[in-house]
Scaffold this motif. Structure first.
Motif, short mmCIF file in Angstrom:
data_model
loop_
_atom_site.label_atom_id
_atom_site.label_comp_id
_atom_site.label_asym_id
_atom_site.label_seq_id
_atom_site.Cartn_x
_atom_site.Cartn_y
_atom_site.Cartn_z
N GLU A 120 0.84 -1.21 0.00
CA GLU A 120 0.00 0.00 0.00
C GLU A 120 0.87 1.25 0.00
OE1 GLU A 120 -2.34 0.63 3.55
OE2 GLU A 120 -3.59 2.15 2.61
N ILE A 121 0.42 2.26 -0.73
CA ILE A 121 0.95 3.62 -0.56
C ILE A 121 -0.21 4.46 -0.04
CG2 ILE A 121 1.82 5.68 -1.70
CD1 ILE A 121 3.22 3.93 -3.71
N LEU A 122 0.06 5.17 1.03
CA LEU A 122 -0.96 6.00 1.66
C LEU A 122 -0.52 7.45 1.55
CD1 LEU A 122 -3.55 6.17 3.37
CD2 LEU A 122 -2.14 5.77 5.39
N ARG A 123 -1.44 8.30 1.09
CA ARG A 123 -1.14 9.73 0.96
C ARG A 123 -2.25 10.51 1.67
NH1 ARG A 123 1.17 11.15 -4.90
NH2 ARG A 123 2.65 12.18 -3.52
N ILE A 124 -1.83 11.42 2.53
CA ILE A 124 -2.79 12.23 3.28
C ILE A 124 -2.44 13.69 3.08
CG2 ILE A 124 -3.73 12.75 5.56
CD1 ILE A 124 -2.94 9.96 6.46
N VAL A 125 -3.42 14.49 2.72
CA VAL A 125 -3.21 15.94 2.59
C VAL A 125 -4.01 16.63 3.67
CG1 VAL A 125 -3.21 17.91 1.02
CG2 VAL A 125 -3.13 15.62 0.09
N GLU A 126 -3.34 17.45 4.46
CA GLU A 126 -4.02 18.19 5.52
C GLU A 126 -3.78 19.68 5.32
OE1 GLU A 126 -1.69 15.64 8.16
OE2 GLU A 126 -3.44 15.66 9.49
N CYS A 127 -4.86 20.45 5.38
CA CYS A 127 -4.73 21.89 5.19
C CYS A 127 -4.41 22.55 6.54
CB CYS A 127 -6.03 22.46 4.60
SG CYS A 127 -5.88 24.21 4.20
N GLU A 128 -3.31 23.26 6.57
CA GLU A 128 -2.88 23.93 7.81
C GLU A 128 -3.44 25.34 7.91
OE1 GLU A 128 1.42 22.42 9.21
OE2 GLU A 128 1.43 23.81 7.53
N ARG A 129 -3.57 25.97 6.73
CA ARG A 129 -3.91 27.40 6.74
C ARG A 129 -4.59 27.76 5.43
NH1 ARG A 129 -1.44 31.53 4.53
NH2 ARG A 129 0.30 30.26 3.83
N GLY A 130 -5.59 28.64 5.50
CA GLY A 130 -6.23 29.14 4.29
C GLY A 130 -7.04 28.08 3.56
N GLU A 131 -7.03 28.20 2.24
CA GLU A 131 -7.83 27.30 1.41
C GLU A 131 -6.99 26.89 0.21
OE1 GLU A 131 -12.09 28.33 0.67
OE2 GLU A 131 -11.46 28.30 -1.42
N VAL A 132 -6.91 25.62 -0.05
CA VAL A 132 -6.05 25.12 -1.13
C VAL A 132 -6.80 24.06 -1.92
CG1 VAL A 132 -3.85 24.00 -1.71
CG2 VAL A 132 -3.98 25.51 0.28
N GLU A 133 -6.82 24.23 -3.23
CA GLU A 133 -7.40 23.19 -4.08
C GLU A 133 -6.27 22.23 -4.50
OE1 GLU A 133 -10.44 22.90 -7.80
OE2 GLU A 133 -8.55 23.95 -8.17
N VAL A 134 -6.49 20.95 -4.26
CA VAL A 134 -5.47 19.96 -4.65
C VAL A 134 -6.04 19.05 -5.73
CG1 VAL A 134 -4.17 19.93 -2.48
CG2 VAL A 134 -6.15 18.45 -2.74
N GLN A 135 -5.14 18.65 -6.59
CA GLN A 135 -5.54 17.76 -7.68
C GLN A 135 -4.71 16.48 -7.62
OE1 GLN A 135 -4.45 18.61 -11.79
NE2 GLN A 135 -6.52 18.10 -12.43
N MET A 136 -5.38 15.38 -7.91
CA MET A 136 -4.68 14.11 -7.97
C MET A 136 -4.79 13.53 -9.37
SD MET A 136 -5.50 10.60 -5.95
CE MET A 136 -6.82 10.18 -7.05
#
Lengths: 619, 160
Positions: free
Chosen positions: A105-121
């Motif tokens: 398995e590869i596990l990827r976690i994105v957590e927003c620390e500040r503001g607003e961010v659009e992420v694309q996979m």
């Protein structure tokens, strides 16, 4: 295209992936280190990747979580910042027995620390070195399935999937401060897949993995200079040690070039006997006894299969790798072609491997191991083989494809083989040994090296008997105890090596030869230079300064490739390279011992305990 | 009923079926592993699941062989092609109804509708067990044809 040093490695002691600074996983082989690639964009744009990044321009800082192989990439955009955590989850044997966990398995976690961010996979798998057909299906609650000829990739994510096409998957999500999203990619080739849930389960997988790596790192007993760099190197070695067998692969990649745009591109996803002694010393020296024992066990099991002749490299299960093949459809890293899989060097003759294997076994005995009767017979058989073949030409440590020669390093390792066997016999660890034959041959080798490998004009030992070329492996003459580091000859040899192979700032080329022009400075050779000083060739201050200079060439997460561009410091060759990290660890160990007033390299073999002594050993 | 013959050939045909399925798995024709799937009903420990599942699978094979033998008695003859015919029906049942029912009965198998949960993470087989590879139905049919054919060919009906 990213540079080699832009990558970090994640792994689970069975396989590894390279994660770029821009959040793209551009190299992954499942289920083993040497399996065909699923993501290979590092070698060709069309060879597959898995990216996860903001949709707007960003800057990046990254590091591993302390004492782990869990990577954290902190990404800043104009509108906010997110932290990307990448790992291949690992667990203890007890946890594997009680929990239902995926094999790969590869596990990827994105957590927003500040503001607003659009992420694309974007996920674009290209299995089988981009030669296999795939079928991608969205199966709703079970996630996205990528059916491959020999297995299943299953992607699960809570991002909103906005496109499943024949060639890949796209998803995106806007995260606000405090929010997180998850993506898990699993691989099953043997059994029905285990599909892990996301959210709290993913966080638990991270916690479990962090605890596992930290628990392992806590066993490292090293307490000397550059401890962080040494621990990082140890973690790299652990990551590259194939857990089911104990073998340590040289690197998790193939064909990252030793010369940009050139053809020095080799597959390093195998285990070289050449590395054995140095690797074992590094592992024992750090207190990683379990890993060292596992590696020696693999080594002795593997070498039994072909004894008394040894091949120079094996796969993780001790088999001969497949024939070398070039991937004509791969463009190569920045145009460095050909891309090779398999390694034709497996067919070469390297007489130094006998000394490496026997010296590794001797390291094991020094830490309290005893040799069973079968192993004693095998080691003795190696010694007899050395007596019959030591004066033959061989390809030598660097495996040039230009032919054989009478290599000084190989001769010295033949001497090492017999010297260690005689020591082991003297202390009761080996039973029947043709002592006189071994002693006479050892003496003949010593005489020949001292006579024919010493070039009066150069005032130095030289790479080949009766030659005049220099080679950084000559620095190991002191490491193996063939010469005292303080001897006049070694000091002169060190000076000539620095003069002719020095690349500036402590870096060393391994050799200067017409058949390999333009390659970078060699990582481990540079550390050999620092270690030679630590062994007594220089003062402690000189050694520490040289070592510290070299440590600064690591990339931002502490990783080394095989080589370095002396002008830019850029990494060259396969990455990360176990051999370079072994060099770093050994140099640090020698420095620490010297600083403590101990002999930098332990050579004494303790007597075999009387109760475990074999009857024939007493004869 | 010839108990000795039924026990012997029920066991042999089950072993052959298991071997054929394991061979298909080893040749990467399918990821279906019935002992593992049965064993994980009882434990999450994979090694133990394989052992338990193998035992359960052999017992089930024996049990199913009794149905085959009952059919042979009903027809008053046992031939390889009659056994293979029952095997074909058996395989069709396993691949359709059996695989469809399994996620509901298996405590660790995820459902296609709800997806995986902390307790249920094992990939469900799907229609015709195609989730485990598109050649899975062929492997299952071949293994059951062999199961039935062996029973039909070697089971000895008692003399009247």
């Amino acid at each position: 295209m990213n540079a080699i040093q832009d990558y970090a490695v994640i792994g689970d002691c069975r396989s590894a992936a390279l994660v770029a600074r821009d959040g793209s996983i551009d190299w992954l082989c499942w289920p083993r280190f040497d399996s065909p690639s699923i993501f290979g964009r590092i070698l060709d744009d069309r060879a597959g990747f898995w990216s996860l990044a903001p949709t707007t321009p960003f800057t990046v800082t990254r590091s591993y979580l302390e004492n782990t192989n869990v990577l954290q990439t902190r990404v800043q955009t104009a509108s906010g910042s997110v932290v990307l955590t990448d790992l291949m989850p690992v667990a203890s044997e007890e946890q594997k027995r009680t929990l239902f966990l995926p094999d790969h398995e590869i596990l990827r976690i994105v957590e927003c620390e500040r503001g607003e961010v659009e992420v694309q996979m974007r996920l674009e798998p290209r299995p089988g070195y981009a030669r296999q057909q795939i079928r991608i299906r969205d199966t709703g609650a079970l996630g996205i399935r990528v059916d491959m000829p020999h297995g299943l990739l299953a992607l699960r994510t809570d991002m909103s999937v906005d496109g499943v096409a024949d060639d890949g998957v796209r998803a995106r999500m806007t995260l606000r401060s405090g929010q997180a999203c998850y993506a898990s990619l699993t691989f099953a080739d043997d059994w029905p897949a285990v599909l892990p849930p996301l959210g709290a389960w993913s966080r638990e997988a991270v916690r479990r993995s962090v605890a596992w790596w930290r628990d392992w790192a806590a066993h490292i007993t090293y307490d000397g200079p550059a401890r962080d760099a040494v621990v990082r190197s140890a973690l790299v070695l652990k990551l590259l040690a194939y857990a089911p067998s104990g073998a340590v692969v040289a690197a998790p990649t193939t064909s990252l070039p030793e010369r940009l745009g050139g053809d020095l591109n080799w597959d390093y996803r195998f285990c070289w006997l050449r590395d054995a002694s140095l690797t074992v010393r590094a592992l024992f020296g750090l207190g990683c006894v379990e890993e060292a024992d596992a590696f020696i066990s693999w080594l002795l099991h593997t070498t039994r299969l072909t004894r008394p002749e040894l091949r120079i490299l094996y796969d993780v299960h001790g088999n001969t790798p497949d024939d070398e093949e070039t991937l004509a459809h791969f463009g190569g890293f920045r145009g460095s072609r050909p891309v090779r899989i398999g390694n034709a060097a497996a067919e070469q003759l390297q007489l130094d491997v006998y000394g490496e294997v026997i010296d590794a076994a001797t390291h094991s005995v020094r830490t309290g191991a005893t040799l069973d009767r079968e192993t004693q017979r095998m080691l003795c058989g190696f010694g007899e083989y050395v007596c019959r073949h030591w004066n033959q030409p061989d390809e030598g440590i660097w495996e040039p494809r230009s032919g054989k020669g009478h290599n000084t390093h190989s001769r010295v390792l033949c001497w090492t083989a017999l010297d260690r066997l005689l020591q082991l016999h003297e202390k009761g660890h080996l039973g029947h040994v043709p002592v006189r034959q071994f002693e006479e041959t050892r003496e003949r080798i010593r005489n020949e090296v001292q006579l024919r490998a010493w070039n009066v004009t150069r005032d130095s030992y030289v790479a080949r008997l009766d030659g005049d070329g220099l080679d950084a492996s000559l620095l190991l003459l002191a490491w193996y105890g063939f010469e005292d580091a303080r001897s006049d000859r070694m000091r002169k040899t060190y000076a000539r090596v620095q003069e002719h192979l020095g690349a500036g700032n402590g870096l060393l080329y391994r050799y200067r030869r017409t058949d390999s022009p333009g390659e970078g400075a060699f990582g481990i050779c540079s550390f050999w230079g620092a270690e030679y000083l630590a062994l007594g060739g220089g003062s402690i201050d000189e050694a520490e300064a040289a070592f510290a200079r070299l440590c600064r060439y690591a990339n931002d997460v502490g990783l080394f490739a095989e080589e370095l561009d002396p002008q830019t410091g850029a990494a060259l060759g396969n990455f990360p390279q176990a051999f370079t990290h072994v060099g770093l660890i050994n140099a640090a160990l020698s420095l620490a011992r010297r600083r403590q007033g101990d002999r930098p390299v332990e050579r004494a073999v303790p007597p075999r305990p009387p109760e475990s002594r074999h009857p024939e050993a007493r004869a | 009923m010839n108990w000795t013959s039924s026990l012997l050939w029920g066991f042999v045909s089950t072993i052959v079926l298991t071997t054929l399925m394991a061979g298909s798995q080893g040749m990467r024709l399918t990821r279906m592993n019935l002992p593992y799937m049965l064993g994980t009903i009882f434990t999450a420990n994979r090694d133990r699941a394989n052992v338990i599942g193998f035992g359960v699978h052999v017992m089930m094979g024996w049990l199913f062989s009794l149905f085959y033998i009952a059919a042979f008695h009903a027809w008053d003859r046992a031939t390889w092609w009659l056994g293979a015919s029952i095997g074909l029906v058996h395989a069709a049942f396993v691949l359709t109804a059996g695989m469809r029912l399994l996620p509901g009965m298996h405590p660790r198998m995820a459902s296609e509708q709800q997806g995986p949960t902390v307790m249920r993470q094992l990939e469900p087989p799907g229609f015709l067990a195609l989730n485990y590879g598109y050649q899975t139905p062929i492997s299952v049919v071949v293994a059951h044809l062999a199961f039935g054919a062996i029973l039909g060919a070697f089971y000895t009906l008692p003399a009247r």
